[in-house]
Design a protein around this motif. Structure first.
Motif, PDB file in Angstrom:
ATOM      1  N   VAL A 122       0.856  -1.188   0.000  1.00 15.44           N
ATOM      2  CA  VAL A 122       0.000   0.000   0.000  1.00 15.44           C
ATOM      3  C   VAL A 122       0.894   1.241   0.000  1.00 15.44           C
ATOM      4  CG1 VAL A 122      -1.787   1.289   1.233  1.00 15.44           C
ATOM      5  CG2 VAL A 122      -1.804  -1.215   1.263  1.00 15.44           C
ATOM      6  N   GLY A 123       0.588   2.201  -0.861  1.00 14.70           N
ATOM      7  CA  GLY A 123       1.312   3.466  -0.879  1.00 14.70           C
ATOM      8  C   GLY A 123       0.595   4.504  -0.032  1.00 14.70           C
ATOM      9  N   ALA A 124       1.377   5.249   0.766  1.00 15.93           N
ATOM     10  CA  ALA A 124       0.816   6.308   1.611  1.00 15.93           C
ATOM     11  C   ALA A 124       1.863   7.390   1.798  1.00 15.93           C
ATOM     12  CB  ALA A 124       0.407   5.747   2.975  1.00 15.93           C
ATOM     13  N   TYR A 125       1.419   8.629   2.017  1.00 17.43           N
ATOM     14  CA  TYR A 125       2.451   9.634   2.224  1.00 17.43           C
ATOM     15  C   TYR A 125       2.918   9.653   3.674  1.00 17.43           C
ATOM     16  CZ  TYR A 125      -0.682  13.523   3.777  1.00 17.43           C
ATOM     17  OH  TYR A 125      -1.562  14.336   4.439  1.00 17.43           O
ATOM     18  N   ARG A 126       4.209   9.974   3.833  1.00 17.20           N
ATOM     19  CA  ARG A 126       4.950   9.735   5.066  1.00 17.20           C
ATOM     20  C   ARG A 126       4.346  10.450   6.273  1.00 17.20           C
ATOM     21  NH1 ARG A 126      10.027  10.832   3.284  1.00 17.20           N
ATOM     22  NH2 ARG A 126      10.069   8.682   2.511  1.00 17.20           N
ATOM     23  N   SER A 127       4.259   9.699   7.375  1.00 19.91           N
ATOM     24  CA  SER A 127       3.790  10.195   8.678  1.00 19.91           C
ATOM     25  C   SER A 127       2.311  10.576   8.680  1.00 19.91           C
ATOM     26  CB  SER A 127       4.628  11.395   9.153  1.00 19.91           C
ATOM     27  OG  SER A 127       5.990  11.052   9.261  1.00 19.91           O
ATOM     28  N   SER A 128       1.572  10.168   7.646  1.00 24.30           N
ATOM     29  CA  SER A 128       0.162  10.545   7.560  1.00 24.30           C
ATOM     30  C   SER A 128      -0.718   9.603   8.359  1.00 24.30           C
ATOM     31  CB  SER A 128      -0.296  10.538   6.091  1.00 24.30           C
ATOM     32  OG  SER A 128      -0.318   9.207   5.584  1.00 24.30           O
ATOM     33  N   ILE A 129      -1.913  10.091   8.691  1.00 25.27           N
ATOM     34  CA  ILE A 129      -2.888   9.254   9.386  1.00 25.27           C
ATOM     35  C   ILE A 129      -3.380   8.141   8.466  1.00 25.27           C
ATOM     36  CG2 ILE A 129      -4.969  10.567   8.737  1.00 25.27           C
ATOM     37  CD1 ILE A 129      -5.843  10.190  11.722  1.00 25.27           C
ATOM     38  N   PHE A 130      -3.218   8.315   7.150  1.00 26.74           N
ATOM     39  CA  PHE A 130      -3.662   7.300   6.205  1.00 26.74           C
ATOM     40  C   PHE A 130      -2.801   6.041   6.311  1.00 26.74           C
ATOM     41  CE2 PHE A 130      -4.426  11.572   4.457  1.00 26.74           C
ATOM     42  CZ  PHE A 130      -5.784  11.596   4.680  1.00 26.74           C
ATOM     43  N   ALA A 131      -1.491   6.242   6.464  1.00 27.97           N
ATOM     44  CA  ALA A 131      -0.609   5.097   6.690  1.00 27.97           C
ATOM     45  C   ALA A 131      -0.968   4.398   8.005  1.00 27.97           C
ATOM     46  CB  ALA A 131       0.849   5.552   6.709  1.00 27.97           C
ATOM     47  N   ASP A 132      -1.235   5.190   9.050  1.00 29.18           N
ATOM     48  CA  ASP A 132      -1.612   4.620  10.350  1.00 29.18           C
ATOM     49  C   ASP A 132      -2.899   3.806  10.247  1.00 29.18           C
ATOM     50  OD1 ASP A 132       0.568   5.944  11.398  1.00 29.18           O
ATOM     51  OD2 ASP A 132      -0.605   7.621  12.194  1.00 29.18           O
ATOM     52  N   THR A 133      -3.888   4.342   9.528  1.00 26.12           N
ATOM     53  CA  THR A 133      -5.166   3.648   9.390  1.00 26.12           C
ATOM     54  C   THR A 133      -4.996   2.327   8.640  1.00 26.12           C
ATOM     55  OG1 THR A 133      -6.390   5.736   9.421  1.00 26.12           O
ATOM     56  CG2 THR A 133      -7.512   3.827   8.478  1.00 26.12           C
ATOM     57  N   ALA A 134      -4.194   2.341   7.573  1.00 26.33           N
ATOM     58  CA  ALA A 134      -3.969   1.108   6.814  1.00 26.33           C
ATOM     59  C   ALA A 134      -3.347   0.029   7.704  1.00 26.33           C
ATOM     60  CB  ALA A 134      -3.081   1.390   5.605  1.00 26.33           C
ATOM     61  N   ALA A 152       0.772   8.983  -5.699  1.00 24.69           N
ATOM     62  CA  ALA A 152      -0.171   8.766  -6.804  1.00 24.69           C
ATOM     63  C   ALA A 152       0.574   8.397  -8.086  1.00 24.69           C
ATOM     64  CB  ALA A 152      -1.022  10.015  -7.014  1.00 24.69           C
ATOM     65  N   ASN A 153       1.690   9.074  -8.343  1.00 23.78           N
ATOM     66  CA  ASN A 153       2.495   8.728  -9.521  1.00 23.78           C
ATOM     67  C   ASN A 153       3.023   7.300  -9.441  1.00 23.78           C
ATOM     68  OD1 ASN A 153       2.707  10.692 -11.600  1.00 23.78           O
ATOM     69  ND2 ASN A 153       3.846  12.050 -10.242  1.00 23.78           N
ATOM     70  N   MET A 154       3.423   6.875  -8.244  1.00 24.71           N
ATOM     71  CA  MET A 154       3.936   5.520  -8.062  1.00 24.71           C
ATOM     72  C   MET A 154       2.845   4.480  -8.306  1.00 24.71           C
ATOM     73  SD  MET A 154       6.334   6.274  -4.719  1.00 24.71           S
ATOM     74  CE  MET A 154       6.944   4.594  -4.500  1.00 24.71           C
ATOM     75  N   LEU A 155       1.626   4.776  -7.856  1.00 23.98           N
ATOM     76  CA  LEU A 155       0.508   3.868  -8.123  1.00 23.98           C
ATOM     77  C   LEU A 155       0.295   3.713  -9.626  1.00 23.98           C
ATOM     78  CD1 LEU A 155      -2.120   2.317  -7.020  1.00 23.98           C
ATOM     79  CD2 LEU A 155      -3.292   4.457  -7.611  1.00 23.98           C
ATOM     80  N   LEU A 156       0.240   4.840 -10.335  1.00 15.93           N
ATOM     81  CA  LEU A 156      -0.040   4.806 -11.764  1.00 15.93           C
ATOM     82  C   LEU A 156       1.111   4.196 -12.557  1.00 15.93           C
ATOM     83  CD1 LEU A 156      -1.753   8.292 -11.992  1.00 15.93           C
ATOM     84  CD2 LEU A 156      -2.870   6.063 -12.097  1.00 15.93           C
TER      85      LEU A 156
END
Length: 250
Positions: A122-134, A152-156
């Motif tokens: 899973v890709g997430a930006y660093r130190s974000s709550i999104f990484a924590d939630t995943a 987003a570029n890495m996903l695509l």
């Protein structure tokens, strides 16, 4: 005006104010900060009498300053139980969802994996709550980068199959890198997410009170709803005002 109020207004002007490049909530445009939350904070500043500049910085830098430095305001910060213990939260400014996205045409294959989906990177930006939630939802293989645009570029580019992000910003992030919302599709919603202003715990209570009163005024007088509608026309504006202080803070 009482001495306490005068002092609080002076302290409100002395806050260092940080935000991130997370359009349309906040982003840099040349030397200026813009976005929905930026306009809200600027309206609060006008009401308070504060002219401190809003600095657009990498999220990790702003978050470190919030935790380590006095008199710091960072926005927007996703509310979580962990963060309620580390900072003073004031809001909400917006309500998003934390969701998983993949490249267009890939969701059906991923859904067919069932529980095996949690083994995917899973890709997430660093130190974000999104990484924590995943992580909390069972995803352990998480690749991080400094900005959501890089992720987003890495996903695509097929570096990984899943991108965890806030639903409010996906379209704008993709537009910034020359793509559209049609280039990805949602796999699943992981959580609801309230977004707040966050003050460092050493910020004087009187200063935070001034900002709290400004937010109440902004919402009561209809200014907040107009700003929210301008930037997020398809989302209902959150009209409650909630202040959350860490345990033990006076």
């Amino acid at each position: 005006m009482t001495l306490l109020v005068v002092l609080a207004h002076a302290q409100a002007q002395e806050l260092q104010i940080f935000t991130e490049d997370w359009p349309p909530i906040s982003f840099g445009n040349g030397t200026k900060a813009e976005g929905m939350a930026v306009e809200v904070v600027q309206a609060m500043q006008a009401h308070i009498g504060s002219n401190q500049p809003i600095q657009v910085v990498p999220w990790a830098r702003g978050y470190k300053a919030l935790l380590d430095e006095p008199n710091t305001l960072l926005f927007t910060v996703g509310r979580s139980e962990e963060r309620e213990k580390l900072m003073v939260l004031l809001g909400p400014i917006a309500i998003s969802t934390t969701s998983l996205y993949t490249r267009k045409g890939n969701a059906l294959r991923i859904h067919s994996m069932g529980e095996e989906i949690q083994k995917l990177k899973v890709g997430a930006y660093r130190s974000s709550i999104f990484a924590d939630t995943a992580r909390k939802k069972g995803f352990q293989n998480i690749e991080q980068a400094p900005t959501p645009q890089i992720i987003a570029n890495m996903l695509l580019a097929k570096r990984f199959d899943l991108w965890v992000e806030g639903s409010l910003v996906v379209s704008s992030v993709l537009k910034e890198i020359g793509h559209s919302a049609d280039d990805v599709e949602k796999v699943k919603v992981l959580d609801s997410l309230e977004l707040y202003l966050a003050f460092s715990t050493s910020t004087p209570p009187a200063t935070i009170k001034v900002w709290e009163e400004a937010l109440r005024w902004l919402k009561k007088e209809g200014h907040f709803a107009r700003i929210h509608q301008k930037w997020l026309p398809n989302e209902p504006p959150p009209m409650a005002v909630i202040r959350l202080d860490p345990p033990g803070k006076p």
